[in-house]
Design a protein around this motif. Sequence first.
Motif, short mmCIF file in Angstrom:
data_model
loop_
_atom_site.label_atom_id
_atom_site.label_comp_id
_atom_site.label_asym_id
_atom_site.label_seq_id
_atom_site.Cartn_x
_atom_site.Cartn_y
_atom_site.Cartn_z
N LEU A 65 -29.27 -51.70 -16.95
CA LEU A 65 -30.72 -51.86 -16.97
C LEU A 65 -31.13 -53.31 -16.70
O LEU A 65 -30.62 -54.25 -17.32
CB LEU A 65 -31.27 -51.40 -18.32
N ARG A 66 -32.08 -53.45 -15.78
CA ARG A 66 -32.63 -54.75 -15.42
C ARG A 66 -34.16 -54.65 -15.36
O ARG A 66 -34.69 -53.56 -15.16
CB ARG A 66 -32.12 -55.21 -14.04
N PRO A 67 -34.87 -55.76 -15.51
CA PRO A 67 -36.33 -55.72 -15.42
C PRO A 67 -36.79 -55.07 -14.11
O PRO A 67 -36.25 -55.36 -13.04
CB PRO A 67 -36.73 -57.20 -15.49
N GLY A 68 -37.76 -54.19 -14.23
CA GLY A 68 -38.28 -53.48 -13.08
C GLY A 68 -37.69 -52.10 -12.89
O GLY A 68 -38.24 -51.30 -12.12
N ASP A 69 -36.59 -51.79 -13.59
CA ASP A 69 -36.01 -50.46 -13.49
C ASP A 69 -36.93 -49.42 -14.12
O ASP A 69 -37.58 -49.69 -15.13
CB ASP A 69 -34.64 -50.41 -14.17
N HIS A 70 -36.96 -48.24 -13.55
CA HIS A 70 -37.74 -47.13 -14.09
C HIS A 70 -36.83 -46.28 -14.97
O HIS A 70 -35.69 -45.99 -14.61
CB HIS A 70 -38.31 -46.28 -12.96
N ILE A 71 -37.36 -45.89 -16.13
CA ILE A 71 -36.54 -45.15 -17.09
C ILE A 71 -37.33 -44.01 -17.71
O ILE A 71 -38.57 -43.94 -17.62
CB ILE A 71 -36.01 -46.08 -18.21
N GLU A 72 -36.60 -43.09 -18.32
CA GLU A 72 -37.15 -42.12 -19.25
C GLU A 72 -36.44 -42.33 -20.58
O GLU A 72 -35.23 -42.60 -20.60
CB GLU A 72 -36.91 -40.68 -18.78
N ILE A 73 -37.16 -42.20 -21.67
CA ILE A 73 -36.55 -42.36 -22.98
C ILE A 73 -36.98 -41.21 -23.89
O ILE A 73 -38.13 -40.76 -23.85
CB ILE A 73 -36.92 -43.72 -23.62
N GLN A 74 -36.04 -40.74 -24.67
CA GLN A 74 -36.37 -39.71 -25.66
C GLN A 74 -37.25 -40.31 -26.76
O GLN A 74 -37.02 -41.44 -27.20
CB GLN A 74 -35.10 -39.15 -26.28
N TRP A 75 -38.23 -39.52 -27.18
CA TRP A 75 -39.06 -39.95 -28.31
C TRP A 75 -39.50 -38.71 -29.08
O TRP A 75 -39.79 -37.66 -28.49
CB TRP A 75 -40.30 -40.71 -27.82
N ARG A 76 -39.51 -38.82 -30.40
CA ARG A 76 -40.03 -37.75 -31.24
C ARG A 76 -40.79 -38.35 -32.40
O ARG A 76 -40.49 -39.45 -32.87
CB ARG A 76 -38.91 -36.85 -31.74
#
Length: 338
Positions: free
Chosen positions: A233-244
């Motif tokens: 992971l580097r600045p500017g990367d697009h991500i999805e993260i789990q959240w509940r």
Amino acid sequence: MTIKNMSLSSSARTEKSSLDGEAGGMSFLDLPELALECILERLPPAGLCSMAGVCTSLRERCVSDHLWEKHMKQKWGRVIGPAAYREWQWHLASRKDLGSCKQGKPKGFMRLLSMFWPSSWSSPKADPINNSKQRSSLPVNSIMSWYLALETGKFWFPAQVFNRENGHVGFMLSCYDANLSYDPGTDTFQVRYPPHGRRAIATESGVPWERLRAPPFDTSPHDLHISDCLNDLRPGDHIEIQWRRNKEFPYGWWYGVVGHLESCDGNENYCRCHNSDTVVLEFHQYTPDSRWRSTAVNRKEHREEGDEADGFYGGIRKLYNNEEISRWKRLWPTEVLE
């Protein structure tokens, strides 16, 4: 090439003779095998079902998996994943009477077929040779039967839905697991969301295709995804993260980007954020002073982090596909959220 000299199987010869007797000329089955195959490969699903009602020989060709794989992938590939396939196999195992074609009300596969294209199978000329044999030997455990079960909306399958609470701006960049059923009349879906905590099962109708996708991982929404991209992971990367929201809730996937550390001014020539153990995740749909604007995780030790006040952040998935990124951006809210 003399078409009359083409070799046919014994069953095909019998059917050909009968059809020739009615038509008084050459049969479609006289075509070379390659030509037949090319024609069938170009037929739409409705055409294949209609052609399968002509005779036993064509039925055996038209219900083959290799002809239906293309149609399944083209229409359902975006929303069908391993979990949906497992559900279909369980459905078949629990419905042993799917292949039964007793007199009276049609069951299983025949019911699905008659609902989708009733004229294909209701005509008394559907099989002039052996109609009863044809109807009793339709392949239930086939791609064709699965396609028709999906197409008629009689089979509920697991998938994921963007913006779980449609119209609730806080969920516009999220994606949650649900069970879906297709509505062929409107070309949309009925959706059943699993209960969240003490909330009852929620339903939604008229959900369009663009809000659906197949789950990116074959895991339960209650299980933590083990991240394998943290070191990349580097600045500017697009991500999805789990959240509940809390431990009783299932995870949803939320869209974000990797940001810079507070000590970094964002200059690409001097940025060393990728060397830090801390990874900043930003959610730009929220205002800069919102508590949901950003969070930080440890690159080496991250599992699940959070509390009952702000929820729990789970596994991270880096997005490499531009189409996936574009899909998230198309869901962007028109106003910045608090």
